[in-house]
Enzyme design. Structure first.
Site, PDB file in Angstrom:
ATOM      1  N   GLY D 149       0.836  -1.193   0.000  1.00  0.00           N
ATOM      2  CA  GLY D 149       0.000   0.000   0.000  1.00  0.00           C
ATOM      3  C   GLY D 149       0.874   1.247   0.000  1.00  0.00           C
ATOM      4  O   GLY D 149       2.029   1.215   0.444  1.00  0.00           O
ATOM      5  N   CYS D 150       0.334   2.352  -0.490  1.00  0.00           N
ATOM      6  CA  CYS D 150       1.145   3.569  -0.586  1.00  0.00           C
ATOM      7  C   CYS D 150       1.515   4.093   0.805  1.00  0.00           C
ATOM      8  O   CYS D 150       2.656   4.457   1.060  1.00  0.00           O
ATOM      9  CB  CYS D 150       0.425   4.633  -1.398  1.00  0.00           C
ATOM     10  SG  CYS D 150      -1.235   5.028  -0.825  1.00  0.00           S
TER      11      CYS D 150
END
Lengths: 346, 346, 346, 346
Positions: D149-150
């Site tokens: 995930g970012c």
């Protein structure tokens, strides 16, 4: 190894166009050693002053540049400051100078002096090529390439094919530009709070439009078609960082039949089909279609109810409107492919 | 006590114009009980659904409005949905209906149907007053006030004094609008990532300009001067929330002498000097000068080189271009001061 | 007639807080003649220099203000410039001076000098009331009201009810502010191109957080609860014009039971329920809920997994964080209703 | 010729990460034929649907992909939709699947199901490598790479070197993200008017922080140091298109000596010095330093007054936080240089 390629200098590396140019040159496959100047930041590593640039070069003061052996110099100075440096570089034997200022764009010293002021090197006026290759081709041996203004680039790309083919009686260019077009200097106009949530027409003086890009557009259209009319040019400042959109209103001489929209798109294809960075589409261009690229996008619409032709042009003012074009000009002058170092910006 | 004032209803309170209207009416000194509808939010407190509005009223479903006893109804529905509600309200005896849709703006059913589609209540077409008071005065007893479109408001304010005085042969309106003008519906076009750092021309179809505000501008200019020309209208979507700027290009008939910039400013002063919310200035208006206010700002520039007149108009599309104007229209229809409830927006 | 009300002066009318204050005072029902200073713009009409302000007053130079007879003076000068003017005004008999700088906020000259520098009027240090009325009440006869910093306003409103009731061992304030908070001066930091599409932490020096609002928050929390801990304060600059959001992380002393979210909301209601401009909601506040208003919005969340309490506060840095609060302070000092002149900002 | 390189497919090419991935793959020197899916746009040329992408490929429906012969598949589907496709691709013999969803990030099905819901392919759970190479290295033969995930990418990069070396007792991640992080779906939250001039905390539910990236951060920190504490994660939506900044507050166990800022920077250099895309600097990172690049920038500050360590991390959520990382993961899995196809994003 970079050391093996072209030896290049960028004068004025701390402005937006200088910085963008540096970013392009660092990734250019033919470019070797790069010198970059900044009075203010001389001695500092570029990437520390401008963390968004990864460049590890150090800024030098302008008079520290090792000029002998330079293959190409780019001058990203303000108009009236650039010409003297260009003269010096030519005198020192630099083979190609790409000037990003307005100093060598116009063909007539008198017009320059009317719009800008006394020219510092009028004797070089005839030695420059106007670097909009998609319309006027490569430098063809001239040692100065005058990189066009961002607004004129969009306007001439959209208008040249039309004025060449139709008797145009009136041209009005409504231009919208991001704030990077106003330069890196901190002013009230470029203060975030002034520019944000705002749009401001500018370039008006004494109740009349008077932006200096006007004579540049007019002259280039008249190179294409001597009878092209005077141009009304109204720029506006937009709350975006980069990009430019022009919505251009064209009237034809009385009695001329209006073209079809498809005709205009066809002319664009005819004139620009072999060039890498100009494209026409039926859909009107948007700034987001071109921001961050070296592309200019063109389109047209015909208003039969009111008897006018509308042209649309969009480009990134820092790329196709400045530094991308400068690299394209270097490529063409030196015989490299037009897109060298710009492939990822198509 | 609010209970003692006008009894008012707002149909369509969950859109941007409805919400803005509610905010104005809550602070209006003559307004008492307010009913506000939202199908989606019926039963909820306005200020909980829209935390930026402090209003403690509860949304009701449209059919829950207590119509008997209503003094004024505002209808902030989309065009073609509004007319039926307006008819119903008039039938129920409501004294004044301010319709913020396009349904009663035009004077000719055929023109409406060409641009919009079948009209739901053509028999009421003649009973509406076009509510741009600064040009056309108050409702003068008519029970429907058709609140003008935001773009036509700016265009007509700038153009009416000019077409009245000069033989105009061509009008092109370049309009720039914030995203609130595109409505509260979430679409690809209104997605932040689409609109941000972008400007997009729109309202083009089949390669021609075709925005529905075009006939509205044309008709109103022809009420002022029957010979006014067709209008080219090109709107663009800007990455700002509110506000609108129009840069209008006017050509005069051949042989007509161009006015001075000061002449145009003088006509504005003459025509609008007694109205509270229209101002002319030598300096071109910017959106930040009017956003959050009910003011329209006008200016002019004359391009003698190219033989054209440029007009500039700026306003807040949700206030002078919609809800502020609606309140102004209510004030005038009911005999209150033009600025009642709008003083803080001057 | 304005001439009949309070006689008021605003020192520093060309900054953002001065301009906003002027806008509020012009619409204030108790305010009569307003004098407003600007060295740069002395002699010009306010509304011509700042077209977004309709004010018809003329700027005067600071030494042209007619001090005798002034009821209230607002000083919107930078810290260390303000104190001397405040002293002069008090000496001339002005009844109430609301100082928007930091000069009289702290209670201890030594702390001031540690964070700011030599204080120009230390003898007045004890004569000021810290003007956060929702926590500390009205001026109660003191002639100087030190208007709080925008960041401390949000932080103290959110924290005071909690440190009063729970043994807090650690406080970290993550603050996000629009660019108007950085002032009207054009700098690289406030250049649109620098601030747009960016977020930048600031107030760090030598690898440590060091923003001057830190001691202000700490001192006020210790007035509420002497054992309140040191505060970590990390501000960030956001690409918006106005508004401020703080996300505050609170640790409790070991072994303390975490409260319920509803408990915290209840304490806010208890402490602020009788004040007009502080509201608590279960939903986390957003900047758009308060921008353009004089409201502060608070909320809370409890992280049981990690054993912490999160507090949220949002306000408009130019209104509740500066000029709106200044008017509120004037109202309370002079016995007017807290919301006088601010009703439309609720 | 592209036909000679890797055969690649992108599932979900019409979302932001899919589009960005396509742009990177088109310019990747080792990539040949690219297939890209979009149910909605099947049959259309990518560059016509998304004019900002020059790609001339045509979208195909997912079931039209020619799977046999595929070297790499990227799946840019929402979580819980991705796993089934991944299973099918592995079953059909595709050598490498880079999954950009959350489906294979966590190591424990039970934790997945607590935060997301029933997992569609739990039997594959152990076959995935968590693709944060700068911390956990390359895929080392595993056929599924779970692209992080970012938010976790930024948080883990900043925290891993610290939790490995110091006894950390509390971690709070204050995260700020551009709107592209919220996906391409048009919703009220992503409407320009909602997001512009606003900042909104989100991921709170029932008065507690509950964003799904929380367990991902926690698990990865515990792979580095089993005793790492629970993480408080508070994301906020910012009015920018791309980029992410995290300001992370770290408390150490009682009695632990605080490090120097330079110590933390040194650890970053030690751990990341040999990786191309993670850099530490003394200056706090800003989103503009990394937007449009594949770089993550880290920094630290130590608050001795309050006894805490602050860590800062910035990256472009669509590049290092998604599609750039996906290409980096492909490069490492297939033995290409880490930066292949990403050189211009350094």
């Amino acid at each position: 190894m970079r050391g093996m390629g072209l030896r290049v200098a960028v004068y004025g590396g701390s402005g937006y166009t200088g910085g963008e140019l540096l970013r392009l040159l660092v990734g250019h496959p033919e470019v070797g050693a790069i010198q970059v100047t900044s009075r203010q930041h001389a001695g500092s590593v570029v990437g520390e002053v401008y963390p968004q640039l990864a460049a590890r070069e150090r800024f030098v003061a302008p008079d520290e540049v090792e000029v002998p052996g330079l293959d190409v110099a780019f001058v990203a100075y303000p108009h009236m400051e650039s010409a003297a440096v260009v003269r010096e570089l030519l005198g020192a034997g630099v083979g190609l100078v790409v000037d990003l200022s307005a100093d060598f764009r116009l063909g007539d010293v008198a017009v320059y002096e009317e719009w800008y002021g006394p020219h510092p090197a009028p004797e070089l006026f005839g030695e420059a090529h106007y670097g909009l290759p998609d319309v006027f081709g490569g430098a063809n041996g001239k040692r100065i390439v005058a990189n066009p203004g961002c607004y004129p680039t969009a306007a001439i790309l959209a208008l040249a094919p039309v004025v060449e083919r139709l008797p145009v009686s009136s041209v009005t260019v409504n231009a919208l530009s991001g704030v990077s077009g106003a330069g890196a200097k901190a002013t009230q106009k470029t203060h975030f709070v002034s520019a944000n949530e705002n749009v401001a027409p500018y370039g008006l003086s004494g109740g009349a439009p008077g932006h200096r890009h006007t004579p540049e557009i007019e002259e280039m259209l008249r190179r294409v078609e001597p009878g092209a009319p005077a141009v009304t040019f109204v720029p506006h400042l937009l709350p975006i960082t980069r990009g430019e959109l022009e919505t251009i209103v064209v009237h034809l001489e009385d009695g001329t039949e209006l073209p079809e929209t498809g005709d205009v798109l066809g002319w664009y294809e005819e004139d620009y089909g072999s060039w890498a960075f100009v494209e026409a589409r039926a859909e009107a261009p948007q700034i987001s279609h071109v921001a961050g690229t070296n592309r200019a996008r063109l389109s047209a619409a015909v208003d039969r109810r009111a008897g006018k032709v509308l042209l649309f042009a969009a480009l990134d003012n820092l790329l196709k409107g400045a530094s991308g074009a400068a690299v394209q000009n270097m490529n063409l002058a030196l015989g490299y492919p037009e897109s060298a170092g710009l492939e990822h910006l198509r």
